[in-house]
Scaffold this active site. Sequence first.
Site, mmCIF file in Angstrom:
data_model
loop_
_atom_site.group_PDB
_atom_site.id
_atom_site.type_symbol
_atom_site.label_atom_id
_atom_site.label_comp_id
_atom_site.label_asym_id
_atom_site.label_seq_id
_atom_site.Cartn_x
_atom_site.Cartn_y
_atom_site.Cartn_z
ATOM 1 N N ARG A 1 0.811 -1.082 -0.062
ATOM 2 C CA ARG A 1 0.009 0.058 -0.272
ATOM 3 C C ARG A 1 0.943 1.521 -0.117
ATOM 4 N NH1 ARG A 1 -2.455 -3.743 -1.338
ATOM 5 N NH2 ARG A 1 -4.045 -4.640 -0.566
ATOM 6 N N SER B 1 -11.113 -0.160 3.434
ATOM 7 C CA SER B 1 -10.128 -0.897 4.475
ATOM 8 C C SER B 1 -9.306 0.399 5.403
ATOM 9 C CB SER B 1 -9.056 -1.807 3.970
ATOM 10 O OG SER B 1 -9.649 -2.786 3.187
ATOM 11 N N GLU C 1 -4.547 3.062 6.795
ATOM 12 C CA GLU C 1 -4.675 2.666 5.319
ATOM 13 C C GLU C 1 -5.314 3.792 4.849
ATOM 14 O OE1 GLU C 1 -6.231 -0.283 2.026
ATOM 15 O OE2 GLU C 1 -5.223 -1.215 3.849
#
EC number: 1.3.1.98
Length: 298
Positions: A171, A220, A290
């Site tokens: 990520r 998320s 995130e």
Amino acid sequence: MMAETLPKVAGKLTENAPLAPLVWFKSGGSAEWLFEPKYLADLQAFLRDLDSAVPVMPLGLGSNLIVRDGGVPGVVVRLGKAFARVTKNADLTLDCGAGASGILVSSTARDNGIAGLEFLRSIPGTVGGFVRMNGGAYGGEVKDVLVDCDVVLRDGSLLTLPVADLHYTYRHSELPEGAIVVAARFKGRPGDPAAIQAEMDRISASREASQPLRSKTGGSTFKNPEGQKAWQLVDDAGCRGLTVGEAQVSEKHCNFLLNLGEATSADIEALGEEVRRRVKDKSGVTLEWEIQRVGKAK
């Protein structure tokens, strides 16, 4: 920042533009200025001529984003239809504008018999965000399919970066500071359109069953720690259904936060921090956000 101090544009410049309608959480303040360029050269010229001290932030679908209640200073850049095209440009390769959705990319891949991009259908966002965040789901990651990407730098120059230059990790990418992704090339493998559609259907059904897709959410919330699942840590810490104001930890999927109605971004962020605190106390694991959090507190 006065209108007369901004460069002239072919696209649209809006002062004090509300950002809540443009992000999935439907919360947060306004952009000091929202710029929607008409075409690539419009974006380049604007950035080139804009005072280098003015902050610039790209905005995609706003699916993995908390815009704080005090709004975003400077200029928010939103790429529209001119940047949303997807075409096949070489063998098994798609040329994708940064404003194109994962659904459009994966569907175009299917129509051209290109497998390996099905996972993009399940990520709520646009190509620009996928490239920046190394978007991934259901066993696929952007780093596995990206050939290269075009970015406009803060000085307005256009640069093509091969995937190796982004130094992808989970990520995260090492895009140049201030760079705005405007296009990307994705390469898959040969596939049967019917089999590709079946895989996309499987992914869609799995998401529908496990995630609160019909809610005001940000996707998320926390990154999965090495060898662990963020949702499991959140659940084990007793946070399922936890609320702050009208923000709630989803009871369907513990790694999703929800705006139940009129939650402020401060409520949502405070809930996330409380979850992090409880998980740390319970398991010793420090969860990393995130979701990107931008702007100023009110």
